[in-house]
Write a protein that holds these residues in place. Structure first.
Motif, PDB file in Angstrom:
ATOM      1  N   VAL A   9      65.198  14.263  45.635  1.00 52.39           N
ATOM      2  CA  VAL A   9      64.093  14.497  44.694  1.00 52.39           C
ATOM      3  C   VAL A   9      64.334  13.715  43.409  1.00 52.39           C
ATOM      4  O   VAL A   9      63.623  13.875  42.428  1.00 52.39           O
TER       5      VAL A   9
ATOM      6  N   THR B 200      54.586   9.094  37.457  1.00 51.52           N
ATOM      7  CA  THR B 200      53.260   9.582  37.826  1.00 51.52           C
ATOM      8  C   THR B 200      52.236   9.211  36.756  1.00 51.52           C
ATOM      9  O   THR B 200      51.154   9.770  36.695  1.00 51.52           O
TER      10      THR B 200
ATOM     11  N   GLY C 281      64.845  19.263  35.093  1.00 52.74           N
ATOM     12  CA  GLY C 281      63.861  18.281  35.553  1.00 52.74           C
ATOM     13  C   GLY C 281      64.503  17.295  36.498  1.00 52.74           C
ATOM     14  O   GLY C 281      65.695  16.979  36.361  1.00 52.74           O
ATOM     15  N   ALA C 282      63.708  16.807  37.446  1.00 55.67           N
ATOM     16  CA  ALA C 282      64.243  15.925  38.495  1.00 55.67           C
ATOM     17  C   ALA C 282      64.805  14.617  37.921  1.00 55.67           C
ATOM     18  O   ALA C 282      65.671  13.993  38.533  1.00 55.67           O
ATOM     19  N   ASP C 283      64.305  14.211  36.747  1.00 53.17           N
ATOM     20  CA  ASP C 283      64.733  12.931  36.172  1.00 53.17           C
ATOM     21  C   ASP C 283      65.935  13.044  35.250  1.00 53.17           C
ATOM     22  O   ASP C 283      66.453  12.021  34.802  1.00 53.17           O
TER      23      ASP C 283
ATOM     24  N   GLY D  85      57.934  22.230  48.454  1.00 55.41           N
ATOM     25  CA  GLY D  85      56.852  21.575  47.717  1.00 55.41           C
ATOM     26  C   GLY D  85      57.291  20.308  47.006  1.00 55.41           C
ATOM     27  O   GLY D  85      56.471  19.448  46.678  1.00 55.41           O
ATOM     28  N   TYR D  86      58.593  20.175  46.740  1.00 57.07           N
ATOM     29  CA  TYR D  86      59.096  18.942  46.116  1.00 57.07           C
ATOM     30  C   TYR D  86      59.020  17.779  47.100  1.00 57.07           C
ATOM     31  O   TYR D  86      58.934  17.991  48.306  1.00 57.07           O
ATOM     32  N   HIS D  87      59.062  16.569  46.588  1.00 65.34           N
ATOM     33  CA  HIS D  87      58.907  15.380  47.430  1.00 65.34           C
ATOM     34  C   HIS D  87      60.183  14.564  47.514  1.00 65.34           C
ATOM     35  O   HIS D  87      60.875  14.384  46.507  1.00 65.34           O
TER      36      HIS D  87
ATOM     37  N   ASN E 137      60.097   3.414  36.315  1.00 67.48           N
ATOM     38  CA  ASN E 137      60.261   3.416  37.774  1.00 67.48           C
ATOM     39  C   ASN E 137      59.732   2.058  38.239  1.00 67.48           C
ATOM     40  O   ASN E 137      58.526   1.844  38.256  1.00 67.48           O
TER      41      ASN E 137
ATOM     42  N   PHE F  93      51.438  15.477  42.367  1.00 66.52           N
ATOM     43  CA  PHE F  93      52.224  15.845  43.541  1.00 66.52           C
ATOM     44  C   PHE F  93      51.559  16.904  44.420  1.00 66.52           C
ATOM     45  O   PHE F  93      51.953  17.079  45.569  1.00 66.52           O
TER      46      PHE F  93
ATOM     47  N   LYS G 100      62.677   5.240  30.436  1.00 68.96           N
ATOM     48  CA  LYS G 100      62.962   4.653  31.760  1.00 68.96           C
ATOM     49  C   LYS G 100      61.675   4.088  32.319  1.00 68.96           C
ATOM     50  O   LYS G 100      60.563   4.496  31.932  1.00 68.96           O
TER      51      LYS G 100
ATOM     52  N   THR H 137      52.215  15.583  36.155  1.00 71.38           N
ATOM     53  CA  THR H 137      53.061  15.277  37.321  1.00 71.38           C
ATOM     54  C   THR H 137      52.748  16.255  38.460  1.00 71.38           C
ATOM     55  O   THR H 137      52.605  15.844  39.616  1.00 71.38           O
TER      56      THR H 137
ATOM     57  N   LEU I  30      61.841  11.163  47.550  1.00 71.77           N
ATOM     58  CA  LEU I  30      61.411   9.905  46.936  1.00 71.77           C
ATOM     59  C   LEU I  30      62.436   8.806  47.160  1.00 71.77           C
ATOM     60  O   LEU I  30      63.608   9.082  47.416  1.00 71.77           O
TER      61      LEU I  30
HETATM   62  C1  LIG Z   1      58.301  11.530  39.995  1.00 69.91           C
HETATM   63  C2  LIG Z   1      58.854  11.240  38.629  1.00 69.91           C
HETATM   64  C3  LIG Z   1      59.517   9.850  38.722  1.00 69.91           C
HETATM   65  O1  LIG Z   1      60.260   9.506  37.641  1.00 69.91           O
HETATM   66  O2  LIG Z   1      57.776  11.257  37.751  1.00 69.91           O
HETATM   67  P1  LIG Z   1      57.613  11.188  36.116  1.00 69.91           P
HETATM   68  O3  LIG Z   1      57.758  12.581  35.589  1.00 69.91           O
HETATM   69  O4  LIG Z   1      58.655  10.280  35.607  1.00 69.91           O
HETATM   70  O5  LIG Z   1      56.234  10.678  35.866  1.00 69.91           O
HETATM   71  C4  LIG Z   1      59.912  12.271  38.293  1.00 69.91           C
HETATM   72  O6  LIG Z   1      60.948  12.306  39.237  1.00 69.91           O
HETATM   73  C5  LIG Z   1      59.427  13.667  38.063  1.00 69.91           C
HETATM   74  O7  LIG Z   1      60.468  14.264  37.323  1.00 69.91           O
HETATM   75  P2  LIG Z   1      60.204  15.442  36.311  1.00 69.91           P
HETATM   76  O8  LIG Z   1      59.066  15.129  35.420  1.00 69.91           O
HETATM   77  O9  LIG Z   1      61.551  15.746  35.681  1.00 69.91           O
HETATM   78  O10 LIG Z   1      59.758  16.522  37.341  1.00 69.91           O
HETATM   79  P3  LIG Z   1      59.983  18.075  37.387  1.00 69.91           P
HETATM   80  O11 LIG Z   1      59.743  18.647  36.047  1.00 69.91           O
HETATM   81  O12 LIG Z   1      61.265  18.348  38.109  1.00 69.91           O
HETATM   82  O13 LIG Z   1      58.767  18.481  38.363  1.00 69.91           O
HETATM   83  C6  LIG Z   1      57.417  18.518  37.965  1.00 69.91           C
HETATM   84  C7  LIG Z   1      56.571  18.767  39.204  1.00 69.91           C
HETATM   85  O14 LIG Z   1      56.511  17.572  39.979  1.00 69.91           O
HETATM   86  C8  LIG Z   1      56.647  17.831  41.372  1.00 69.91           C
HETATM   87  N1  LIG Z   1      57.739  17.023  41.918  1.00 69.91           N
HETATM   88  C9  LIG Z   1      58.672  16.465  41.075  1.00 69.91           C
HETATM   89  C10 LIG Z   1      59.667  15.650  41.571  1.00 69.91           C
HETATM   90  C11 LIG Z   1      59.718  15.446  42.974  1.00 69.91           C
HETATM   91  N2  LIG Z   1      60.676  14.693  43.528  1.00 69.91           N
HETATM   92  N3  LIG Z   1      58.810  16.018  43.793  1.00 69.91           N
HETATM   93  C12 LIG Z   1      57.816  16.803  43.268  1.00 69.91           C
HETATM   94  O15 LIG Z   1      56.984  17.293  44.022  1.00 69.91           O
HETATM   95  C13 LIG Z   1      56.823  19.304  41.521  1.00 69.91           C
HETATM   96  O16 LIG Z   1      55.540  19.809  41.864  1.00 69.91           O
HETATM   97  C14 LIG Z   1      57.154  19.805  40.145  1.00 69.91           C
HETATM   98  O17 LIG Z   1      56.579  21.036  39.909  1.00 69.91           O
END
Ligand SMILES: C[C@@](CO)(OP(=O)(O)O)[C@H](O)COP(=O)(O)OP(=O)(O)OC[C@H]1O[C@@H](n2ccc(N)nc2=O)[C@H](O)[C@@H]1O
Ligand SMILES: Nc1ncnc2c1ncn2[C@@H]1O[C@H](COP(=O)(O)OP(=O)(O)O)[C@@H](O)[C@H]1O
Length: 282
Positions: free
Chosen positions: A151, A234, A134-136, A25-27, A13, A180, A11, A176, A29
């Motif tokens: 998120v 990120t 994971g958020a993605d 602590g999550y953001h 972004n 954050f 993917k 990541t 987006l």
């Molecule tokens: C921000 C993105 C955009 O696509 O970055 P990339 O991972 O693709 O670079 C993603 O949503 C990342 O998703 P993913 O990599 O699945 O994140 P997770 O494992 O859920 O979280 C990893 C860490 O990122 C932070 N986190 C993640 C997503 C979010 N909306 N807010 C956060 O603060 C949290 O601190 C968490 O501990």
């Protein structure tokens, strides 16, 4: 049918705005996800025992930490067959590169094993299970180009023009969690739900990551000669948007040998879903 091969697509972004930090602590987006027709390849087959096996390009990730294993474990309680699963992984996406390889592997695993283990779960339920990995993961389970909010789990499908991209991995790994939790990350961008052109948006992580990893800045400066550029997620991967395969191929041919890259076309439907639909019709 007891085996199935699916792509776990990358993917991008196309933009990533950070609106707020939540109590946990999550953001919050706002990010526009598109899929690329390039990714890891996973072959799933029922095993001769009841275990989960992963072979191939597993790098040094311990089995229990592999997102493929975690996705299979999430489906284990819903399994309607005796056998476990063998997953053969061909890794093409850089790990922790911002192109979502691990999340996409997890989503493809949920989609495939749901069929082979006859779990009969809806995509909504799979996305819900995926969010805990994971958020993605939900956007890959859903499989449609989307504006993500919350998120990353509130998805609004959008149709985007198909474009070509050259994606470059600058050989640095960006955590990541580090991005954050960094005090200098901007977290107050206003919500935007239209005017998604690259020129009207940005990646809020980019300035910080460029400062922390000068190699990322160098990559973006190099790509800018060819078209509009941006970092994805990120980081650390950066991309340039192009009009044709030839133009993308020209950029890739000029890539300095110390960086890796690939070219791909964007698609509004994830290749994993297209392949799964054909398999279901067989
Ligand atoms: C921000 C993105 C955009 O696509 O970055 P990339 O991972 O693709 O670079 C993603 O949503 C990342 O998703 P993913 O990599 O699945 O994140 P997770 O494992 O859920 O979280 C990893 C860490 O990122 C932070 N986190 C993640 C997503 C979010 N909306 N807010 C956060 O603060 C949290 O601190 C968490 O501990
Ligand atoms: N199957 C997998 N593929 C890639 N990374 C995985 C996998 N399983 C676990 N991981 C872990 O997840 C982390 C994030 O992976 P990835 O999704 O590729 O990053 P990003 O979201 O930045 O693109 C990796 O650094 C790795 O330690």
């Amino acid at each position: 049918m007891t085996s199935l091969t699916l792509m776990a697509p990358a993917k991008l972004n196309l933009f990533l705005h950070i609106n707020a930090r939540r109590e946990d602590g999550y953001h919050e987006l706002e990010t526009l996800f598109t899929f690329l027709d390039f990714g890891d390849e996973l072959t799933f087959s029922l095993s001769h025992d009841t275990k989960i096996h992963i072979t191939g390009d597993t790098a040094d990730i311990p089995l229990e930490d592999n997102l493929i294993y975690k996705a299979a474990m999430a489906l284990y309680p819903y399994k309607q067959v005796e056998q476990g699963i063998c997953v053969q992984l061909t890794k093409k996406l850089p790990m922790g590169g911002g192109v979502g390889g691990g999340s996409s592997d997890a989503a493809t695993t949920l989609l495939a094993i749901n069929q082979l283990w006859k779990c009969h779960l809806s995509n909504e339920k799979l996305a819900q299970l995926g969010l805990s990995l994971g958020a993605d993961v939900p956007v890959f389970v859903n499989g449609k180009t989307a504006l993500a909010q919350g998120v990353g789990e509130k998805l609004t499908p959008v149709t985007l023009p198909q474009r070509w991209y050259c994606v470059v991995f600058p050989n640095v790994h960006v955590s990541t969690a580090q991005v954050f939790t960094h005090p200098d990350l901007p977290r107050d961008t206003n919500k935007l739900s239209q005017h998604w052109a690259l020129s009207n948006t940005r990646n809020d992580c980019e300035a910080l990551v460029k400062k922390l990893y000068p190699e990322v800045e160098k990559t973006l400066v190099w790509l800018l000669k060819y078209g509009p550029t941006r970092m994805t997620g990120t980081g650390a991967c950066c991309f340039v948007e192009l009009d044709s395969m030839d133009a993308a191929q020209r950029v890739l041919s000029s890539l300095p040998s110390y960086w890796q890259g690939f070219i791909a076309q964007s698609s509004n439907i994830s290749t994993a879903h297209v392949q799964l639909d054909s398999w279901l019709k067989m």
